[in-house]
Design a protein around this motif. Sequence first.
Motif, mmCIF file in Angstrom:
data_model
loop_
_atom_site.group_PDB
_atom_site.id
_atom_site.type_symbol
_atom_site.label_atom_id
_atom_site.label_comp_id
_atom_site.label_asym_id
_atom_site.label_seq_id
_atom_site.Cartn_x
_atom_site.Cartn_y
_atom_site.Cartn_z
ATOM 1 N N GLU A 64 -12.066 21.821 -3.283
ATOM 2 C CA GLU A 64 -12.926 22.961 -2.957
ATOM 3 C C GLU A 64 -12.694 24.114 -3.922
ATOM 4 N N MET A 65 -11.421 24.404 -4.222
ATOM 5 C CA MET A 65 -11.112 25.510 -5.132
ATOM 6 C C MET A 65 -11.475 25.176 -6.572
ATOM 7 N N ALA A 66 -11.183 23.933 -6.988
ATOM 8 C CA ALA A 66 -11.384 23.555 -8.390
ATOM 9 C C ALA A 66 -12.852 23.434 -8.754
ATOM 10 N N THR A 67 -13.716 23.099 -7.795
ATOM 11 C CA THR A 67 -15.147 23.048 -8.094
ATOM 12 C C THR A 67 -15.767 24.440 -8.122
ATOM 13 N N TYR A 68 -15.155 25.370 -7.373
ATOM 14 C CA TYR A 68 -15.667 26.745 -7.377
ATOM 15 C C TYR A 68 -15.143 27.529 -8.573
ATOM 16 N N THR A 74 -2.821 29.829 -11.146
ATOM 17 C CA THR A 74 -3.964 30.734 -11.167
ATOM 18 C C THR A 74 -4.486 31.007 -9.768
ATOM 19 N N TYR A 75 -4.646 29.971 -8.966
ATOM 20 C CA TYR A 75 -5.159 30.149 -7.605
ATOM 21 C C TYR A 75 -4.217 30.984 -6.755
ATOM 22 N N ALA A 76 -2.907 30.704 -6.843
ATOM 23 C CA ALA A 76 -1.935 31.473 -6.055
ATOM 24 C C ALA A 76 -1.922 32.932 -6.493
ATOM 25 N N THR A 77 -2.058 33.168 -7.791
ATOM 26 C CA THR A 77 -2.075 34.537 -8.320
ATOM 27 C C THR A 77 -3.289 35.304 -7.825
ATOM 28 N N ARG A 78 -4.443 34.678 -7.796
ATOM 29 C CA ARG A 78 -5.690 35.344 -7.431
ATOM 30 C C ARG A 78 -5.901 35.441 -5.923
ATOM 31 N N PHE A 79 -5.461 34.426 -5.178
ATOM 32 C CA PHE A 79 -5.787 34.368 -3.749
ATOM 33 C C PHE A 79 -4.653 34.822 -2.831
ATOM 34 N N GLY A 101 7.818 18.908 -5.803
ATOM 35 C CA GLY A 101 6.436 18.515 -5.574
ATOM 36 C C GLY A 101 5.914 19.031 -4.250
ATOM 37 N N PHE A 102 6.749 18.992 -3.208
ATOM 38 C CA PHE A 102 6.332 19.504 -1.900
ATOM 39 C C PHE A 102 6.102 21.009 -1.958
ATOM 40 N N ILE A 103 6.917 21.707 -2.742
ATOM 41 C CA ILE A 103 6.718 23.154 -2.895
ATOM 42 C C ILE A 103 5.369 23.424 -3.554
ATOM 43 N N ALA A 104 5.027 22.631 -4.568
ATOM 44 C CA ALA A 104 3.730 22.778 -5.233
ATOM 45 C C ALA A 104 2.598 22.501 -4.256
ATOM 46 N N TRP A 105 2.757 21.467 -3.442
ATOM 47 C CA TRP A 105 1.728 21.139 -2.456
ATOM 48 C C TRP A 105 1.580 22.254 -1.416
ATOM 49 N N LEU A 106 2.703 22.833 -1.011
ATOM 50 C CA LEU A 106 2.652 23.976 -0.101
ATOM 51 C C LEU A 106 1.824 25.098 -0.714
ATOM 52 N N GLY A 107 2.026 25.332 -2.012
ATOM 53 C CA GLY A 107 1.278 26.371 -2.715
ATOM 54 C C GLY A 107 -0.214 26.103 -2.700
ATOM 55 N N ILE A 108 -0.612 24.830 -2.861
ATOM 56 C CA ILE A 108 -2.030 24.471 -2.816
ATOM 57 C C ILE A 108 -2.603 24.767 -1.439
#
Length: 462
Positions: free
Chosen positions: A48-52, A61-66, A357-364
């Motif tokens: 959803e985020m990557a298509t928008y 980038t997403y964590a920084t902006r959102f 990897g789980f930390i990265a997934w949490l961030g997503i």
Amino acid sequence: MIALGGSIGTGLFVASGSAISTAGPGGALVAYIGIGIMVYFLMTSLGEMATYIPVSGSFATYATRFVDPALGFALGWNYWFNWAITLAVDVSTTGIVMHFWLPHVPGWIFSAFFLVVIFIINALSVRSFGETEYWLSIIKVATVIVFLIVGFLTIFGIMGGAPIGFKNFTTGKAPFVGGIPAILSVFVVAGFSFQGTELIGITAGESATPEKSIPKAIKQVFWRILLFYILAIFVIAAILPYTSKDLLGSGATDVAISPFTLVFRRVGLASAASVINAVILTSVISAANSGMYASTRMLWAMSKQGIAPKAMGRTNGHGVPVPALLVTTVIGLFTFLTGIFGPRIYLFLVSASGLTGFIAWLGIAISHYRFRRAFVAQGHQLSELKYHAKLFPFGPVLAMVLGVLVIIGQDLNSVKHLDWQALGVSYMSVPLFIILYSYYKIRHKTKVIPLDKVDLTKIHQD
């Protein structure tokens, strides 16, 4: 193909033996199915985020902006560390696999050789990486399909003599061994195995039509991986009892054989076992190749965002970020610890990589939850989204809960026995992430961005 190549590799061909040995066949299947469900929701969130807003280095980038610039900084560096350690794990595995043919040659020699090969492939050009990954991935997928066919024929007695059936699912303490703590520990191994599906987010900015290619890739790659992993674990568990001394992590001295190879030996295909071992080697090289690419690209993207040294953003005439490639290769040298301290370090590296990897997934999950809330809060209609994540907010919330649960309980045995060495390696990603987050937050005095202030404008990349 990048996501497929980065996901089907070491976790399936080698570390799956450890999962079955630790938690039994039932525990291993529960862990892999649970992580599969979690990854499904994460991939739809990312889609959803990557298509928008398609952008390379998307997680930071997403964590920084959102959410908070400090979270973006910490997630970016955490994800780079994740794939750099994964590279070390995969390169270490080449030495383990080569032990099948040359048991008396130190594994670090083979690891060094393949690390150099992978470096050269990534240093030449993006095209050399892509071509190599394409052909290695084809070999990998074909191998899993052949393995599944032979495995089921063996289970039902069409090959290998008398039918094996499903008796190994009730051998000893099977199907569940070690209870919930064992299953939680296997969640990390399963997480390591599924890592790579999120590579779609790394390459989103390079897609010509992300609104079409990303949803399609997420759907196809995830279901292929889930199908391959669940069926492969099922076949291995049915043919090899969890008590087998050859399974990685069982405590035996000879841990240098893949469960795939063991299965072919078990059915009497000794020559085929050697061929499969060669294919497994190419598969592991493929996963390491993807790891090198992902980590260097993330480091390059962070440099462009100003959260990594500017030197990491430099590229050569072929567009390869050579400084980022060199720094990542240095982390890959951790592989030589396995030659000094033995196979226990290999399992520690798998655990350390799985946790990052789980930390990265949490961030997503957190980023998507904030993105959707901000999207609605600012008056946008959901019809504007070209791809909709499934079951919001249940999906990201479930991913967050499972992620926190696994991070806390991933090495309860070491907590119980106060094994400080194991605790230090298994949980080292947590204090590293906290330090990175705190450093950036204190230095730049950042705050969580209010929903009405979240930047939802499109990004135009050079």
